[in-house]
Design a protein around this motif. Structure first.
Motif: not given
Length: 183
Positions: A106-112, A128-135
């Motif tokens: 699930a986390v890998m898919s969200l990361f992608l 910035l929102a995508a960057w924070e989610l990647i972090g």
């Protein structure tokens, strides 16, 4: 549906499906990554034909969020999906006997999905929102084996380093906003 969503939605839907179903997580994550790759290839084919796409999404008042597809972003989308697909193919064998697979996939898919949103972001707020989610996903993946002291310490260190980078990124965006009067 706009083609610019094709690389983002499949891994996002896969992440949700893995969390809800809690079974077949490897197959769902791989399917999401593969469909994301197909969406990236579709964007790249369109970009090579001269088609640029912009999708406006609801965002802040008087500032919609934008997803943009052009030649460079489409190429980066294909690169992100290719690497993500290969990582998931490797992870299927590596994680075969591990517990917590649903959480991992699930986390890998969200990361992608977040990486795809990052490369297709057409404004600073979405970037910035995508960057924070990647972090966040990085922290969760680094600390996947949180019972191990070394993994927990590495996750904490990554979290602190990422937050420092985020602060610099936020300050740069605010600087640009103050001097350009727009995001």
């Amino acid at each position: 549906m706009s083609a610019v969503l094709l690389p983002i939605l499949p891994p996002l839907i896969a992440a949700l499906a893995v969390l809800i179903l809690r079974r077949g997580s490897a197959a769902l994550a791989l399917a999401g990554a593969t469909l994301s790759l197909a969406g990236g290839v579709r964007l790249l084919a369109g970009a090579l034909d001269g088609q640029a796409e912009t999708l406006l999404l609801p965002g802040l008042p008087d500032m919609p969020l934008r997803l943009v597809s052009g030649p460079m972003t489409a190429l980066l989308s294909v690169a992100v999906a290719t690497v993500g697909t290969f990582v998931l193919v490797y992870a299927i064998g590596y994680m075969k006997r591990e517990s917590g697979q649903a959480r991992f996939y699930a986390v890998m898919s969200l990361f992608l999905a977040a990486m795809q949103a990052l490369v297709l972001a057409g404004d600073w707020v979405l970037l910035l929102a995508a960057w924070e989610l990647i972090g966040l996903c990085s922290y969760l993946l680094i600390g996947f084996w949180f019972q191990r002291p070394a993994a927990a310490a590495a996750a904490k260190k990554a979290f602190i380093v990422t937050r420092l980078g985020d602060l610099g990124f936020l300050l740069a965006i605010l600087y640009l906003f103050a001097h350009a009067a727009s995001i």
